[in-house]
Design a protein around this motif. Structure first.
Motif, PDB file in Angstrom:
ATOM      1  N   GLY A 155      -4.420  49.574  13.957  1.00 26.94           N
ATOM      2  CA  GLY A 155      -3.096  49.256  13.399  1.00 26.94           C
ATOM      3  C   GLY A 155      -2.441  50.415  12.643  1.00 26.94           C
ATOM      4  O   GLY A 155      -1.297  50.787  12.953  1.00 26.94           O
ATOM      5  N   PHE A 156      -3.143  51.011  11.696  1.00 29.21           N
ATOM      6  CA  PHE A 156      -2.554  52.122  10.925  1.00 29.21           C
ATOM      7  C   PHE A 156      -2.263  53.316  11.841  1.00 29.21           C
ATOM      8  O   PHE A 156      -1.223  53.973  11.708  1.00 29.21           O
ATOM      9  CB  PHE A 156      -3.500  52.554   9.792  1.00 29.21           C
ATOM     10  N   SER A 157      -3.176  53.584  12.774  1.00 30.15           N
ATOM     11  CA  SER A 157      -3.001  54.735  13.679  1.00 30.15           C
ATOM     12  C   SER A 157      -1.718  54.583  14.493  1.00 30.15           C
ATOM     13  O   SER A 157      -0.951  55.531  14.668  1.00 30.15           O
ATOM     14  CB  SER A 157      -4.190  54.826  14.635  1.00 30.15           C
ATOM     15  N   LEU A 158      -1.488  53.374  14.982  1.00 25.09           N
ATOM     16  CA  LEU A 158      -0.332  53.141  15.856  1.00 25.09           C
ATOM     17  C   LEU A 158       0.985  53.335  15.107  1.00 25.09           C
ATOM     18  O   LEU A 158       1.926  53.931  15.624  1.00 25.09           O
ATOM     19  CB  LEU A 158      -0.404  51.725  16.442  1.00 25.09           C
ATOM     20  N   LEU A 159       1.039  52.856  13.871  1.00 25.76           N
ATOM     21  CA  LEU A 159       2.278  53.018  13.086  1.00 25.76           C
ATOM     22  C   LEU A 159       2.527  54.488  12.768  1.00 25.76           C
ATOM     23  O   LEU A 159       3.673  54.955  12.776  1.00 25.76           O
ATOM     24  CB  LEU A 159       2.213  52.167  11.811  1.00 25.76           C
ATOM     25  N   ALA A 160       1.433  55.247  12.509  1.00 24.08           N
ATOM     26  CA  ALA A 160       1.576  56.682  12.248  1.00 24.08           C
ATOM     27  C   ALA A 160       2.080  57.382  13.517  1.00 24.08           C
ATOM     28  O   ALA A 160       3.002  58.197  13.475  1.00 24.08           O
ATOM     29  CB  ALA A 160       0.238  57.264  11.794  1.00 24.08           C
ATOM     30  N   LEU A 161       1.489  57.038  14.658  1.00 29.15           N
ATOM     31  CA  LEU A 161       1.877  57.686  15.920  1.00 29.15           C
ATOM     32  C   LEU A 161       3.319  57.351  16.284  1.00 29.15           C
ATOM     33  O   LEU A 161       4.082  58.218  16.707  1.00 29.15           O
ATOM     34  CB  LEU A 161       0.910  57.253  17.030  1.00 29.15           C
ATOM     35  N   LYS A 162       3.690  56.098  16.090  1.00 27.18           N
ATOM     36  CA  LYS A 162       5.064  55.689  16.423  1.00 27.18           C
ATOM     37  C   LYS A 162       6.087  56.471  15.593  1.00 27.18           C
ATOM     38  O   LYS A 162       7.192  56.742  16.036  1.00 27.18           O
ATOM     39  CB  LYS A 162       5.245  54.192  16.158  1.00 27.18           C
ATOM     40  N   GLU A 202       1.577  64.132  13.909  1.00 24.67           N
ATOM     41  CA  GLU A 202       1.238  65.214  14.837  1.00 24.67           C
ATOM     42  C   GLU A 202      -0.040  64.863  15.601  1.00 24.67           C
ATOM     43  O   GLU A 202      -0.198  65.154  16.776  1.00 24.67           O
ATOM     44  CB  GLU A 202       1.040  66.496  14.024  1.00 24.67           C
ATOM     45  N   LEU A 203      -0.953  64.197  14.873  1.00 31.07           N
ATOM     46  CA  LEU A 203      -2.268  63.921  15.438  1.00 31.07           C
ATOM     47  C   LEU A 203      -2.903  62.803  14.620  1.00 31.07           C
ATOM     48  O   LEU A 203      -2.769  62.791  13.397  1.00 31.07           O
ATOM     49  CB  LEU A 203      -3.078  65.204  15.267  1.00 31.07           C
ATOM     50  N   VAL A 204      -3.569  61.874  15.297  1.00 35.54           N
ATOM     51  CA  VAL A 204      -4.249  60.805  14.551  1.00 35.54           C
ATOM     52  C   VAL A 204      -5.681  60.666  15.064  1.00 35.54           C
ATOM     53  O   VAL A 204      -5.911  60.576  16.277  1.00 35.54           O
ATOM     54  CB  VAL A 204      -3.512  59.449  14.678  1.00 35.54           C
ATOM     55  N   HIS A 205      -6.625  60.648  14.138  1.00 35.90           N
ATOM     56  CA  HIS A 205      -8.018  60.364  14.473  1.00 35.90           C
ATOM     57  C   HIS A 205      -8.372  59.000  13.905  1.00 35.90           C
ATOM     58  O   HIS A 205      -8.163  58.749  12.713  1.00 35.90           O
ATOM     59  CB  HIS A 205      -8.952  61.437  13.876  1.00 35.90           C
ATOM     60  N   SER A 206      -8.900  58.107  14.773  1.00 38.45           N
ATOM     61  CA  SER A 206      -9.269  56.755  14.326  1.00 38.45           C
ATOM     62  C   SER A 206     -10.779  56.632  14.330  1.00 38.45           C
ATOM     63  O   SER A 206     -11.426  56.981  15.323  1.00 38.45           O
ATOM     64  CB  SER A 206      -8.706  55.718  15.286  1.00 38.45           C
ATOM     65  N   LEU A 207     -11.323  56.118  13.247  1.00 37.16           N
ATOM     66  CA  LEU A 207     -12.779  56.029  13.125  1.00 37.16           C
ATOM     67  C   LEU A 207     -13.221  54.601  12.789  1.00 37.16           C
ATOM     68  O   LEU A 207     -12.634  53.944  11.921  1.00 37.16           O
ATOM     69  CB  LEU A 207     -13.235  57.002  12.019  1.00 37.16           C
ATOM     70  N   ASP A 208     -14.266  54.138  13.479  1.00 41.56           N
ATOM     71  CA  ASP A 208     -14.872  52.843  13.151  1.00 41.56           C
ATOM     72  C   ASP A 208     -16.334  52.919  13.586  1.00 41.56           C
ATOM     73  O   ASP A 208     -16.680  53.655  14.514  1.00 41.56           O
ATOM     74  CB  ASP A 208     -14.159  51.693  13.886  1.00 41.56           C
ATOM     75  N   SER A 209     -17.187  52.160  12.911  1.00 41.15           N
ATOM     76  CA  SER A 209     -18.603  52.170  13.295  1.00 41.15           C
ATOM     77  C   SER A 209     -18.845  51.249  14.496  1.00 41.15           C
ATOM     78  O   SER A 209     -19.894  51.315  15.125  1.00 41.15           O
ATOM     79  CB  SER A 209     -19.477  51.732  12.120  1.00 41.15           C
ATOM     80  N   ASP A 259      -1.800  61.303  23.966  1.00 41.74           N
ATOM     81  CA  ASP A 259      -1.784  62.762  23.754  1.00 41.74           C
ATOM     82  C   ASP A 259      -2.109  63.171  22.331  1.00 41.74           C
ATOM     83  O   ASP A 259      -2.591  64.263  22.091  1.00 41.74           O
ATOM     84  CB  ASP A 259      -0.383  63.322  24.067  1.00 41.74           C
ATOM     85  N   LYS A 260      -1.771  62.320  21.397  1.00 42.36           N
ATOM     86  CA  LYS A 260      -1.921  62.718  19.991  1.00 42.36           C
ATOM     87  C   LYS A 260      -3.029  61.970  19.288  1.00 42.36           C
ATOM     88  O   LYS A 260      -3.058  61.907  18.057  1.00 42.36           O
ATOM     89  CB  LYS A 260      -0.594  62.480  19.261  1.00 42.36           C
ATOM     90  N   HIS A 261      -3.922  61.375  20.068  1.00 41.69           N
ATOM     91  CA  HIS A 261      -4.932  60.510  19.444  1.00 41.69           C
ATOM     92  C   HIS A 261      -6.349  60.839  19.888  1.00 41.69           C
ATOM     93  O   HIS A 261      -6.586  61.153  21.064  1.00 41.69           O
ATOM     94  CB  HIS A 261      -4.632  59.044  19.774  1.00 41.69           C
TER      95      HIS A 261
END
Ligand code: SAH
Length: 389
Positions: free
Chosen positions: A230-237, A241-248, A267-269
């Protein structure tokens, strides 16, 4: 209907309309009562106090009403209608947002009941057997409130009512193929209540995700504990410039990647499967923005001290390593850690990290997760946006 008498010295919290009655407050014999039964609660003189769902548990009665009135179908239909009306007044459902929480337990005077709405589909999660027993009336209420806009009602309580072996998840009205594509602030999301965590999505972070979007233009973002991204998508939208998403959880990362693909943000993820507590000790890259949204570290008071240590370590690691001028969106959803304790913990983390920190925003749960003023425990989500100088 059974009547339960309350010890004389235990009625104050009921008179203050707190919706929980603990087992220690009950003077009557309860052995013969069935879990989920509706009971009438009276004081030591037999005067009516409340009516609610009984369960053999620490919270013995969850109060439905402090008025002497029947808790029949009409009652549930009315409460659901009030809850839906509040969301209508909040104008939450729009062309760009098709998700909201419809019923937030005590906050909607329906203790033990959560209902989330995903573009025509209501997902019910019961936290008390009484609510599970009342599910037909609840569904009637949903049908009346939404009319033909209601596609399906899915019941998902097997996880939340482990003491009942006969609880099965499934559709109790209509059906809907999952994942069901919904929208949050214009971002597309695959929602799957059947296989997903909770009811499928963490709706409570909607406004905080939107706020991240406002800060994200041109930024390099690390979103830890990302779940479905969720947070990654709002940042990308909003032009990160670039988003890294992390989860265990590998499953969570698969959900994140599917959502990233759905919006053409590939492209940016990049995604990372790792334990965030370990990963944050030594970040391989520098970021402008870090999101820290861990699961509740403490569900009970006894676990609070350990939880605080966890929050402090996590935040200190983020503060120490973020780029100068960088922002940290940091959250806690532990009910037993209040906002003052959380703020102090983040401040302690800043001291430990040895950098100057300013609080830019104080965040909380949105209005579709209302807090009953007589049930302060309902305030669970708190967060800060801090800038590290
Ligand atoms: N921020 C998310 C919700 C987070 S829920 C959103 O906006 O939707 C918490 C997430 O933390 C879950 O997906 C869970 O799999 C993940 N998690 C739990 N422990 C973890 C750990 N030690 N390291 C990384 N992720 C973890």
């Amino acid at each position: 209907m059974s009547t339960l008498q309350i010890h004389k010295h235990k009625i104050d919290s009921i008179l203050r309309r707190h919706p929980w009655i603990f087992s220690g407050a009950i003077a009557s014999e309860t052995d013969k009562l069935k879990d989920g039964e509706t009971v009438t609660v009276v004081d030591h003189k037999g005067q009516f106090l409340a009516r609610g769902h009984f369960q053999h548990a620490t919270i013995a009665v969850r109060v439905l009403t402090f008025e002497d009135r029947p808790t029949d179908d009409k009652f549930f239909i009315e409460r659901i209608s009030n809850a839906v009306q509040l969301r209508k007044n909040l104008q939450l459902l729009t062309d760009n947002n098709t998700i909201c929480r419809l019923v937030h337990g005590e906050g909607d005077s329906l203790p033990g009941l959560i209902i989330d709405y995903y573009q025509g589909v209501a997902v019910i999660q019961c936290h008390s057997i009484g609510m599970y027993v009342s599910i037909k009336a609840i569904t009637k209420g949903l049908k009346q409130a939404f009319g033909n806009k209601l596609i399906a009602v899915y019941s998902k309580s097997s996880e939340t009512l482990p003491q009942r072996t006969d609880v099965e998840d499934g559709y109790i009205f209509g059906d809907c193929v999952t994942p069901h594509i919904c929208l949050e602030h214009g971002v597309k999301l695959n929602i799957d209540w059947v296989t997903g965590q909770k009811t499928g999505f963490y709706i409570d972070q909607r406004e905080n995700r939107n706020l991240l979007g406002k800060y994200a233009l041109g930024k390099k973002v690390l979103n830890t504990f990302c779940y479905s991204g969720g947070f990654s998508l709002l940042a990308l939208k909003n032009g990160a410039e670039l988003v890294h998403s992390l989860d265990s959880s590998k499953k969570a990362i698969v959900l994140t990647e599917e959502n990233v693909d759905l919006n053409n943000f590939q492209d940016k993820h990049k995604s990372i499967v790792a334990d965030a507590m370990e990963y944050m000790k030594d970040l391989p890259e520098e970021y402008d923005i870090i999101v820290l949204d861990p699961p509740a570290f403490a569900k009970h008071r006894e676990k609070r001290h350990k939880a605080i240590q966890g929050y402090k370590r996590l935040n200190a690691n983020a503060i120490r390593q973020i780029k100068p001028g960088g922002l940290i969106f940091t959250f806690s959803c532990s009910q037993v850690v209040d906002k003052y304790l959380f703020n102090n913990t983040v401040i302690a983390a800043a001291i430990e990290a040895g950098r100057n920190v300013r609080i830019l925003e104080q965040l909380h749960q949105p209005a579709d997760h209302p807090i009953n003023a007589f049930h302060p425990e309902g305030e669970y989500l708190k967060g800060l946006v801090i800038q590290v100088d």
